[in-house]
Design an enzyme around this catalytic site. Structure first.
Site, PDB file in Angstrom:
ATOM      1  N   ASN A 174       8.432 -27.052  48.230  1.00 49.73           N
ATOM      2  CA  ASN A 174       8.212 -28.378  47.454  1.00 49.73           C
ATOM      3  C   ASN A 174       6.751 -28.395  47.045  1.00 49.73           C
ATOM      4  OD1 ASN A 174       6.239 -29.248  49.587  1.00 49.73           O
ATOM      5  ND2 ASN A 174       7.863 -28.769  51.033  1.00 49.73           N
TER       6      ASN A 174
ATOM      7  N   ASP B 249      13.268 -28.495  55.554  1.00 47.68           N
ATOM      8  CA  ASP B 249      14.062 -28.680  56.470  1.00 47.68           C
ATOM      9  C   ASP B 249      15.333 -27.742  56.623  1.00 47.68           C
ATOM     10  OD1 ASP B 249      13.031 -31.165  57.425  1.00 47.68           O
ATOM     11  OD2 ASP B 249      13.900 -32.286  55.844  1.00 47.68           O
TER      12      ASP B 249
ATOM     13  N   PHE C 225       3.622 -37.616  59.311  1.00 51.62           N
ATOM     14  CA  PHE C 225       3.774 -38.202  57.845  1.00 51.62           C
ATOM     15  C   PHE C 225       5.350 -38.506  57.606  1.00 51.62           C
ATOM     16  CE2 PHE C 225      -0.283 -38.085  55.515  1.00 51.62           C
ATOM     17  CZ  PHE C 225      -1.091 -37.688  56.643  1.00 51.62           C
TER      18      PHE C 225
ATOM     19  N   LYS D 197      11.631 -42.922  62.158  1.00 48.86           N
ATOM     20  CA  LYS D 197      10.906 -41.557  62.529  1.00 48.86           C
ATOM     21  C   LYS D 197       9.858 -41.524  63.370  1.00 48.86           C
ATOM     22  CE  LYS D 197      11.901 -39.435  58.099  1.00 48.86           C
ATOM     23  NZ  LYS D 197      11.245 -38.914  56.599  1.00 48.86           N
TER      24      LYS D 197
ATOM     25  N   LYS E 279      10.968 -39.372  66.897  1.00 51.29           N
ATOM     26  CA  LYS E 279      10.046 -37.998  67.249  1.00 51.29           C
ATOM     27  C   LYS E 279       8.994 -38.383  68.169  1.00 51.29           C
ATOM     28  CE  LYS E 279      10.995 -36.314  62.405  1.00 51.29           C
ATOM     29  NZ  LYS E 279      10.708 -35.088  61.660  1.00 51.29           N
TER      30      LYS E 279
HETATM   31  N1  CTP Z   1       8.508 -32.460  60.105  1.00 49.45           N
HETATM   32  C1  CTP Z   1       8.561 -31.264  61.096  1.00 49.45           C
HETATM   33  N2  CTP Z   1       9.481 -30.289  60.863  1.00 49.45           N
HETATM   34  C2  CTP Z   1      10.810 -30.537  60.104  1.00 49.45           C
HETATM   35  C3  CTP Z   1      10.582 -31.524  59.099  1.00 49.45           C
HETATM   36  C4  CTP Z   1       9.642 -32.584  59.072  1.00 49.45           C
HETATM   37  O1  CTP Z   1       7.856 -31.136  61.812  1.00 49.45           O
HETATM   38  N3  CTP Z   1      11.435 -29.593  60.153  1.00 49.45           N
HETATM   39  C5  CTP Z   1       7.439 -33.397  60.183  1.00 49.45           C
HETATM   40  C6  CTP Z   1       6.727 -33.449  58.946  1.00 49.45           C
HETATM   41  O2  CTP Z   1       5.469 -32.819  58.999  1.00 49.45           O
HETATM   42  C7  CTP Z   1       6.267 -35.095  59.093  1.00 49.45           C
HETATM   43  C8  CTP Z   1       7.259 -35.522  59.659  1.00 49.45           C
HETATM   44  O3  CTP Z   1       8.238 -34.584  60.459  1.00 49.45           O
HETATM   45  O4  CTP Z   1       5.277 -35.199  59.566  1.00 49.45           O
HETATM   46  C9  CTP Z   1       8.541 -36.275  58.755  1.00 49.45           C
HETATM   47  O5  CTP Z   1       8.782 -35.390  57.791  1.00 49.45           O
HETATM   48  P1  CTP Z   1       9.986 -35.742  56.691  1.00 49.45           P
HETATM   49  O6  CTP Z   1       9.896 -34.534  55.877  1.00 49.45           O
HETATM   50  O7  CTP Z   1       9.464 -37.152  56.045  1.00 49.45           O
HETATM   51  O8  CTP Z   1      11.112 -36.257  57.470  1.00 49.45           O
HETATM   52  P2  CTP Z   1      12.363 -35.594  58.098  1.00 49.45           P
HETATM   53  O9  CTP Z   1      12.094 -35.893  59.468  1.00 49.45           O
HETATM   54  O10 CTP Z   1      12.392 -34.142  57.611  1.00 49.45           O
HETATM   55  O11 CTP Z   1      13.381 -36.592  57.556  1.00 49.45           O
HETATM   56  P3  CTP Z   1      14.183 -36.575  55.907  1.00 49.45           P
HETATM   57  O12 CTP Z   1      13.799 -35.627  55.304  1.00 49.45           O
HETATM   58  O13 CTP Z   1      15.522 -36.831  56.187  1.00 49.45           O
HETATM   59  O14 CTP Z   1      13.358 -37.680  55.452  1.00 49.45           O
END
Ligand code: CTP
Length: 406
Positions: free
Chosen positions: A212, A281, A325, A339, A343
């Protein structure tokens, strides 16, 4: 507002080839809105023209102790006292010897004499034999004993083409030292902070990957901000072009799984975690050892789920402070709150990259901080270092609350 806005820096340039790197240092300081006054020795002008520094600093460069045409009787005192920090970069063996011996025979050495050890930082750069010379080493020891700070030189290829210890320290290290000198505090002394930053990359084949647009700037700014407040900081980052200052324990990883492993290794010895990384993800289910060849048909890439690092930390919190974040392009607050709860976080910093001045590869961010009580703090557009300061302020409050409950 830049990190150094309202800060006044005096930069002394002496006669070494590394003087060209000082131009870059001045640019960085100006970017962070410092006022910069350059003082050059006569020898320094053989390497870089004063006009270069004048253009970069937007100020007249000072060289002469007694310029004709101007009344400058106490200028060496006024300017040295005006400065919050005095960086001598590069510092030659000659200037170190002169200051250690108490010689003040030109404008720069006289100003150093006025400024004294508390605000002066030397960044030595010279040939490795010169640096190893016991006379130079003795002078450095003398100056250190008297309270002068140093950013020690590095090992590498020198201007004389030999390899050795004497190359000017990296810009990051020099800037890190200046930050500490100007902004440092002990507010987070003894607190172990883990920050993640940057994107992760999920390889498809040896030359392709899914990633990304994260630049790592927000996470790096948070790590620096925590270190400046005296925390013991570990920064685990995906691939970026950035390097942190030297007092930050730094680990670079590539994939989400590697970040997961690295984070869990450090987690037991951590008090605060800030997950600023833009974690992928999903990863390709199959990694091709060889470069995928094109064919006439379309191809399907199957992705499998990566672990959620932050959620896994939230399941085993044990009094730690967890900050996440959230990147959201719709219903930011609703998703942010979800979230935070899912979490088990203490704070979540929500941003919408579609907003002007917010998101990934920019120098600014527009964020909203939500806490466990669902209190919402919306910040205006700020530089990422400023956003980092706000987040750190909130973390300091949480640490204080936790201590007062004990
Ligand atoms: N995060 C993480 N591990 C993942 C995905 C996200 O630790 N596999 C953490 C990111 O560093 C951030 C938070 O979770 O602090 C939220 O990440 P975000 O990408 O906004 O959300 P997701 O939980 O991945 O959900 P979505 O992409 O569906 O919005």
């Amino acid at each position: 507002m830049g990190l150094f806005s309202n800060k006044k820096l005096l930069v002394g340039v002496t006669g070494g080839i590394a003087a060209y790197k000082t131009c870059e240092l001045v640019r960085e300081l100006r970017k962070e809105e410092a006022e910069v006054q350059i003082v050059m020795t006569k020898a320094a002008q053989k390497f870089v023209a004063p006009l270069t520094f004048e253009t970069l600093s937007d100020r007249e460069v000072l060289v002469e102790m007694f310029p004709q045409s101007k009344s400058v009787a106490t200028r060496h005192v006024d300017v040295a006292q005006w400065a919050d920090c005095f960086v001598v970069c590069p510092a030659t063996a000659n200037i170190l010897g002169k200051v250690a011996a108490g010689i003040a025979d030109d404008l720069l050495s006289t100003m150093i004499m006025v400024a004294g050890g508390e605000k002066t930082i030397f960044c030595p750069a010279m040939n490795s034999n010169m640096y190893a010379n016991p006379i130079v080493q003795r002078n450095i020891e003398t100056l250190q004993r008297l309270g002068y700070s140093f950013v020690s030189p590095e090992w590498g290829e020198l201007a004389c083409h030999a390899e050795g210890l004497g190359r000017l320290a990296s810009l990051e290290r020099i800037l890190g030292k200046i930050k500490h000198q100007l902004l440092g505090s002990e507010e987070l002394k003894g607190v172990r902070v883990l920050v993640t930053a940057g994107p992760t990359q999920e390889p498809i084949d040896p030359v392709r990957f899914i990633t990304n647009a994260s630049s790592g700037k927000m996470g790096f700014a948070l790590a620096e901000a925590a270190a400046i407040r005296g925390a013991e900081v570990t920064l685990i980052s995906g691939p970026t072009n950035l390097r942190p200052s030297e007092d930050i324990h730094f680990r670079e990883v590539r994939t989400t799984e590697q970040m997961y492993e690295a984070v869990h290794e450090v987690y037991p010895n951590t008090d605060v975690v800030i997950m600023a990384a833009a974690v992928s993800d999903y990863r390709p289910s199959v990694y091709s050892e060889h470069k995928l060849k094109k064919s006439d048909n379309s191809i399907v890439l199957t992705l499998e789920k990566n672990p959620d690092i932050l959620a896994s930390l939230g399941k085993n919190k044990n009094g730690r402070i967890l900050v996440g974040f959230a990147v959201e392009t719709t219903d930011e607050l609703k998703h942010g709150k979800q979230k935070l709860k899912a979490k088990n976080l203490d704070l979540i910093v929500v941003n919408n990259p579609k907003q002007r001045g917010a998101g990934f590869a920019t120098d600014t961010n527009v964020v909203t901080i939500i806490d466990r009580q669902q209190h919402v703090e919306s910040l205006p557009k700020l530089s990422k270092p400023e956003v980092a300061q706000h987040i750190l302020n909130r973390i300091v409050e949480l640490i204080f609350e936790a201590k007062s409950k004990k």
